[in-house]
Write a protein that holds these residues in place. Structure first.
Motif, PDB file in Angstrom:
ATOM      1  N   ASP A  94       0.834  -1.209   0.000  1.00  0.00           N
ATOM      2  CA  ASP A  94       0.000   0.000   0.000  1.00  0.00           C
ATOM      3  C   ASP A  94       0.867   1.258   0.000  1.00  0.00           C
ATOM      4  OD1 ASP A  94      -2.276  -1.527  -0.012  1.00  0.00           O
ATOM      5  OD2 ASP A  94      -2.632  -1.355   2.146  1.00  0.00           O
ATOM      6  N   LEU A  95       1.939   1.234   0.819  1.00  0.00           N
ATOM      7  CA  LEU A  95       2.826   2.392   0.902  1.00  0.00           C
ATOM      8  C   LEU A  95       3.526   2.630  -0.435  1.00  0.00           C
ATOM      9  CD1 LEU A  95       4.219   4.603   2.524  1.00  0.00           C
ATOM     10  CD2 LEU A  95       5.908   2.902   3.268  1.00  0.00           C
ATOM     11  N   GLN A  96       4.015   1.559  -1.047  1.00  0.00           N
ATOM     12  CA  GLN A  96       4.691   1.701  -2.332  1.00  0.00           C
ATOM     13  C   GLN A  96       3.728   2.229  -3.395  1.00  0.00           C
ATOM     14  OE1 GLN A  96       6.255  -1.942  -3.930  1.00  0.00           O
ATOM     15  NE2 GLN A  96       7.448  -0.927  -5.520  1.00  0.00           N
ATOM     16  N   HIS A  97       2.503   1.679  -3.381  1.00  0.00           N
ATOM     17  CA  HIS A  97       1.508   2.120  -4.356  1.00  0.00           C
ATOM     18  C   HIS A  97       1.157   3.587  -4.136  1.00  0.00           C
ATOM     19  CE1 HIS A  97      -2.648   1.865  -6.298  1.00  0.00           C
ATOM     20  NE2 HIS A  97      -1.779   1.668  -7.256  1.00  0.00           N
ATOM     21  N   SER A  98       1.020   3.988  -2.878  1.00  0.00           N
ATOM     22  CA  SER A  98       0.694   5.370  -2.558  1.00  0.00           C
ATOM     23  C   SER A  98       1.801   6.308  -3.027  1.00  0.00           C
ATOM     24  CB  SER A  98       0.473   5.521  -1.050  1.00  0.00           C
ATOM     25  OG  SER A  98       0.248   6.857  -0.707  1.00  0.00           O
ATOM     26  N   ARG A  99       3.069   5.905  -2.844  1.00  0.00           N
ATOM     27  CA  ARG A  99       4.187   6.736  -3.288  1.00  0.00           C
ATOM     28  C   ARG A  99       4.204   6.860  -4.811  1.00  0.00           C
ATOM     29  NH1 ARG A  99       8.863   4.321   0.786  1.00  0.00           N
ATOM     30  NH2 ARG A  99       8.389   5.690   2.578  1.00  0.00           N
ATOM     31  N   GLN A 100       3.881   5.753  -5.492  1.00  0.00           N
ATOM     32  CA  GLN A 100       3.845   5.804  -6.948  1.00  0.00           C
ATOM     33  C   GLN A 100       2.756   6.769  -7.416  1.00  0.00           C
ATOM     34  OE1 GLN A 100       3.226   1.662  -7.845  1.00  0.00           O
ATOM     35  NE2 GLN A 100       5.403   1.253  -8.114  1.00  0.00           N
TER      36      GLN A 100
ATOM     37  N   VAL B 183     -11.351  -1.297  -3.377  1.00  0.00           N
ATOM     38  CA  VAL B 183     -12.054  -2.008  -4.439  1.00  0.00           C
ATOM     39  C   VAL B 183     -11.882  -3.508  -4.231  1.00  0.00           C
ATOM     40  CG1 VAL B 183     -10.055  -1.805  -5.980  1.00  0.00           C
ATOM     41  CG2 VAL B 183     -12.297  -2.317  -6.937  1.00  0.00           C
ATOM     42  N   GLU B 184     -12.984  -4.227  -4.391  1.00  0.00           N
ATOM     43  CA  GLU B 184     -12.973  -5.690  -4.351  1.00  0.00           C
ATOM     44  C   GLU B 184     -13.554  -6.192  -5.666  1.00  0.00           C
ATOM     45  OE1 GLU B 184     -14.748  -7.356  -0.762  1.00  0.00           O
ATOM     46  OE2 GLU B 184     -14.575  -5.361   0.144  1.00  0.00           O
ATOM     47  N   SER B 185     -12.850  -7.129  -6.289  1.00  0.00           N
ATOM     48  CA  SER B 185     -13.339  -7.630  -7.567  1.00  0.00           C
ATOM     49  C   SER B 185     -12.623  -8.914  -7.931  1.00  0.00           C
ATOM     50  CB  SER B 185     -13.134  -6.580  -8.669  1.00  0.00           C
ATOM     51  OG  SER B 185     -13.690  -7.025  -9.895  1.00  0.00           O
TER      52      SER B 185
ATOM     53  N   SER C 136      -9.219   7.485 -11.441  1.00  0.00           N
ATOM     54  CA  SER C 136      -8.101   8.183 -10.789  1.00  0.00           C
ATOM     55  C   SER C 136      -8.574   9.483 -10.158  1.00  0.00           C
ATOM     56  CB  SER C 136      -6.980   8.449 -11.792  1.00  0.00           C
ATOM     57  OG  SER C 136      -7.404   9.297 -12.830  1.00  0.00           O
ATOM     58  N   SER C 137      -9.523  10.173 -10.796  1.00  0.00           N
ATOM     59  CA  SER C 137     -10.055  11.399 -10.191  1.00  0.00           C
ATOM     60  C   SER C 137     -10.903  11.065  -8.972  1.00  0.00           C
ATOM     61  CB  SER C 137     -10.858  12.202 -11.219  1.00  0.00           C
ATOM     62  OG  SER C 137     -11.998  11.500 -11.649  1.00  0.00           O
ATOM     63  N   VAL C 138     -11.615   9.943  -9.001  1.00  0.00           N
ATOM     64  CA  VAL C 138     -12.364   9.483  -7.819  1.00  0.00           C
ATOM     65  C   VAL C 138     -11.405   9.286  -6.647  1.00  0.00           C
ATOM     66  CG1 VAL C 138     -13.602   7.503  -6.845  1.00  0.00           C
ATOM     67  CG2 VAL C 138     -14.283   8.431  -9.064  1.00  0.00           C
ATOM     68  N   TYR C 139     -10.309   8.608  -6.910  1.00  0.00           N
ATOM     69  CA  TYR C 139      -9.305   8.352  -5.868  1.00  0.00           C
ATOM     70  C   TYR C 139      -8.786   9.669  -5.281  1.00  0.00           C
ATOM     71  CZ  TYR C 139      -4.755   7.081  -3.908  1.00  0.00           C
ATOM     72  OH  TYR C 139      -3.680   6.934  -3.071  1.00  0.00           O
ATOM     73  N   GLY C 140      -8.448  10.619  -6.157  1.00  0.00           N
ATOM     74  CA  GLY C 140      -7.911  11.892  -5.686  1.00  0.00           C
ATOM     75  C   GLY C 140      -8.899  12.679  -4.850  1.00  0.00           C
ATOM     76  N   ILE C 141     -10.163  12.731  -5.295  1.00  0.00           N
ATOM     77  CA  ILE C 141     -11.186  13.476  -4.560  1.00  0.00           C
ATOM     78  C   ILE C 141     -11.402  12.881  -3.175  1.00  0.00           C
ATOM     79  CG2 ILE C 141     -13.655  14.028  -4.485  1.00  0.00           C
ATOM     80  CD1 ILE C 141     -13.497  14.245  -7.586  1.00  0.00           C
TER      81      ILE C 141
ATOM     82  N   ARG D 233      -6.973  -4.873 -11.018  1.00  0.00           N
ATOM     83  CA  ARG D 233      -7.422  -4.263  -9.757  1.00  0.00           C
ATOM     84  C   ARG D 233      -6.303  -3.455  -9.107  1.00  0.00           C
ATOM     85  NH1 ARG D 233      -8.756  -8.682  -7.322  1.00  0.00           N
ATOM     86  NH2 ARG D 233      -7.000  -8.757  -5.876  1.00  0.00           N
ATOM     87  N   ALA D 234      -5.064  -3.927  -9.231  1.00  0.00           N
ATOM     88  CA  ALA D 234      -3.929  -3.231  -8.615  1.00  0.00           C
ATOM     89  C   ALA D 234      -3.648  -1.890  -9.277  1.00  0.00           C
ATOM     90  CB  ALA D 234      -2.679  -4.111  -8.682  1.00  0.00           C
ATOM     91  N   ARG D 235      -4.085  -1.695 -10.520  1.00  0.00           N
ATOM     92  CA  ARG D 235      -3.761  -0.464 -11.253  1.00  0.00           C
ATOM     93  C   ARG D 235      -4.994   0.404 -11.516  1.00  0.00           C
ATOM     94  NH1 ARG D 235      -0.506  -1.500 -16.531  1.00  0.00           N
ATOM     95  NH2 ARG D 235      -0.229   0.754 -16.255  1.00  0.00           N
TER      96      ARG D 235
END
Length: 488
Positions: free
Chosen positions: A113-119, A331-333, A316-321, A294-296
């Motif tokens: 999660d931390l790595q993904h957040s930094r990316q 997200v679960e899928s 991506s805009s949903v995530y930012g808001i 799901r990871a991207r």
């Protein structure tokens, strides 16, 4: 022994297996922990040791007992032989590592999660910088289109060409707005509200968006706690999620929007801290996503749609808001099982605020006040000045903060409104406003910028007597906001 019966077991082993021999191992379901491959009854290490003389060392397995409980074991089995090689039985060692594996899995998830957040943060900084420069260019394009359209008569043959340029500019502006949403550089106007009210207000439009092939089910918790959020941004979040769900169901299906209160005693995967939340869930019955997708899913420009069918900026805009609003989204899928997006927003201790409705006048408002216009981009400054003067205002223009202070000192004039860019050479807009308000705290201010991070204060909320105009803007947006701030 040779018959698979337990001759001796210590208390820990008895707690794990309930004292069963190898003939009863079939009542346990088991999987190899690394691969998830099921373990057949004749493949348990104890069975292979007694019947085939095979040695197994430290095999990580998951088991499920008859009561449904699951455990993770480190499983070893060594055959016991006579001198002539005949198998007499086996020594079976089991270590319950359920808690250790759960802790290790949580640590791995936290690191991912931390790595993904930094990316995402790195991409967000890049996206925000691009949006800033692009928005300055678009402001000049749209403003000069507005000036030309005001000059041309309704039947002028050039009018349709200029309107096409203006339409393309607005589409480009929408893309930069989505980039800013992802990079969490928007100005928020938070209010105390209920997620139920947002859903109910949007429901008719959402049904039209879904069309006839997709049904919409709404399940709202009547006791839902209020949250502090920007209603306009939440509406954008819901629209984007519902459109994404619709596109995942080309053969039709159902979207379910639900709300609920949720208490988290401990932190959850996805970086969700413990606490009290109001939760919004959007679930669909679509095609679902494999783990790689799901990871991207929140990355900007990532899309599984055909070329020309999507920009890859909606989620991506949903995530930012959501992130800028102090919330979290998960997200679960799985393929063939649809997708569930869950938004967690902190509960707010206070009643829901009333939503004021503003009347929009068809005719653009005029004025006679004096406005200090501060902008380093020549095209933006010139077009904004001409638009303001055309609507009756007196405009003093400056290229940056120091230029503005010199202009006011030399002219000795008072201004009714400061309309300033944020990022400028020599002195930026924030420092200019601080100096002006040090002498006259009641100064009314409109910040305008294509890169809103520089304009925000705490949590993206502006101070009193201050408004924000996002670049690129139209003549309509400029004139209405100027009049609104002046009339406060």
């Amino acid at each position: 022994d040779q018959e698979g019966r337990i001759v001796f077991s210590n208390p820990a082993s008895h707690r794990i297996w309930d004292g069963v021999g190898i003939e009863e191992l079939g009542q346990y379901r088991g999987w190899r922990a690394e691969t998830g491959e099921p373990i057949a009854p004749d493949q348990w290490p104890a069975v292979r040791a007694v019947r085939h003389g095979e040695t197994t060392l430290n095999q990580l397995v998951r088991i499920q007992g008859s009561d449904g409980s699951e455990k993770t074991l480190l499983n070893s089995a060594l055959p016991i032989r006579r001198a002539d090689g005949e198998i007499l039985g086996a020594i079976v060692l089991n270590q319950d590592v359920t808690e250790r594996e759960a802790s290790d899995a949580a640590l791995r998830q936290s690191q991912e999660d931390l790595q993904h957040s930094r990316q995402l943060d790195a991409v967000g900084q890049l996206a925000g910088g691009i949006a800033h420069d692009f928005n300055n260019l678009l402001t000049g394009v749209l403003s000069y289109c507005d000036l030309l359209l005001q000059e041309l008569g309704p039947g002028d043959p050039l009018r349709s060409d200029i309107e096409q340029i203006r339409h393309a500019g607005k589409r480009a502006a929408m893309l930069t707005r989505q980039l800013l949403a992802f990079s969490r550089r928007q100005i928020l106007q938070p209010k105390v509200l209920s997620l139920n009210s947002v859903v109910e207000g949007l429901e008719p439009m959402l049904r039209r968006l879904l069309g006839t092939g997709v049904s919409l089910a709404v399940e709202l918790d009547p006791a839902l706690a209020p949250v502090m959020a920007d209603p306009g941004q939440l509406e954008q979040v819901m629209v984007n999620l519902v459109v994404n769900a619709r596109d995942a169901m080309p053969q039709g299906g159902q979207v379910t929007i639900s709300t609920a209160n949720r208490e988290l005693d401990i932190a959850q995967a996805g970086g969700i801290p413990a606490g009290a939340y109001a939760v919004l869930t959007v679930r669909d019955t679509g095609v679902g996503m494999p783990p790689s997708t799901r990871a991207r899913v929140f990355e900007p420009f990532f899309t599984t749609k055909e070329p020309g069918k999507g920009t890859g900026l909606g989620l991506s805009s949903v995530y930012g808001i959501v992130e800028q609003s102090g919330g979290r989204i998960t997200v679960e899928s799985a393929p063939g099982e649809g997708a569930t997006f869950t938004i967690y927003l902190r509960r707010h201790a206070g009643p829901e605020g009333a939503q004021a409705k503003k009347e929009q006048r068809k005719v653009l408002p005029l004025g006679t006040e004096t406005i200090l216009l501060v902008e380093d981009e020549t095209a933006v400054r010139n077009s904004a000045r001409r638009l303001l003067e055309r609507h009756g205002y007196t405009v003093l223009e400056a290229r940056h903060g120091m230029d503005a202070l010199r202009l006011l000192e030399e002219s000795g004039r008072n201004v009714d409104l400061v309309l300033t860019d944020v990022v400028m050479p020599e002195m930026d807009g924030r420092e200019l406003v601080q100096r002006l308000r040090a002498e006259r705290p009641e100064h009314k201010v409109i910040y305008m910028s294509g890169y809103t991070e520089q304009a925000i204060t705490s949590g993206g909320v502006l101070p009193p007597r201050t408004a924000f105009l996002e670049k690129p803007f139209t003549v309509d947006q400029l004139m209405r906001l100027v009049r609104e701030v002046l009339d406060e």
